[in-house]
Design a protein around this motif. Structure first.
Motif, mmCIF file in Angstrom:
data_model
loop_
_atom_site.group_PDB
_atom_site.id
_atom_site.type_symbol
_atom_site.label_atom_id
_atom_site.label_comp_id
_atom_site.label_asym_id
_atom_site.label_seq_id
_atom_site.Cartn_x
_atom_site.Cartn_y
_atom_site.Cartn_z
ATOM 1 N N LYS A 5 0.835 -1.202 0.000
ATOM 2 C CA LYS A 5 0.000 0.000 0.000
ATOM 3 C C LYS A 5 0.874 1.259 0.000
ATOM 4 C CE LYS A 5 -4.463 -0.831 2.073
ATOM 5 N NZ LYS A 5 -5.313 -0.624 3.233
ATOM 6 N N THR A 6 1.921 1.238 0.779
ATOM 7 C CA THR A 6 2.827 2.388 0.850
ATOM 8 C C THR A 6 3.528 2.595 -0.484
ATOM 9 O OG1 THR A 6 3.211 1.875 3.196
ATOM 10 C CG2 THR A 6 4.733 3.389 2.149
ATOM 11 N N SER A 9 1.013 4.002 -2.929
ATOM 12 C CA SER A 9 0.702 5.412 -2.663
ATOM 13 C C SER A 9 1.874 6.320 -3.064
ATOM 14 C CB SER A 9 0.333 5.622 -1.193
ATOM 15 O OG SER A 9 1.459 5.474 -0.361
#
Length: 83
Positions: A5-6, A9
Motif C-alpha cells: 500500500k505504501t 501510494s
C-alpha cells in the motif's frame, strides 16, 4: 500488505506530481507568444517574391523599350560603314 500500500501510494504521488509538472510546463509553453511564426515568415517570403517580380518586370520593360532598340540601331550603324 502495508508495504505494498505504501509503495502504491508513493507511486501514485509520483505520477500525480509528474502530471502536475507536465501540465504546468505545457501551460507555460503554450502561453508564450515570443518568436517568429510560420505565418510571418510566409508573408515575408511572399512580399519578397512579389517585389522581385515587379523589379524584373520593370527592368524588362525598360530594356525592351528603351535600351535594346537604341543598342540595335547603334550596332547596325556601326557595321553599315559606307566610307
Amino acid at each position: 500488505m502495508k508495504k505494498a500500500k505504501t509503495a502504491i501510494s508513493h507511486k501514485a504521488a509520483a505520477v500525480k506530481n509528474t502530471a502536475a509538472g507536465l501540465a504546468l510546463r505545457s501551460r507555460h509553453i503554450l502561453s508564450q507568444n515570443a518568436g517568429d511564426g510560420y505565418i510571418d515568415t510566409a508573408i515575408k517570403i511572399l512580399i519578397a517574391v512579389v517585389l522581385g517580380a515587379l523589379l524584373l518586370a520593370g527592368l524588362y520593360a525598360l530594356f525592351g523599350e528603351t535600351v535594346l532598340p537604341t543598342l540595335t540601331q547603334r550596332i547596325k550603324e556601326m557595321f553599315n560603314y559606307a566610307g
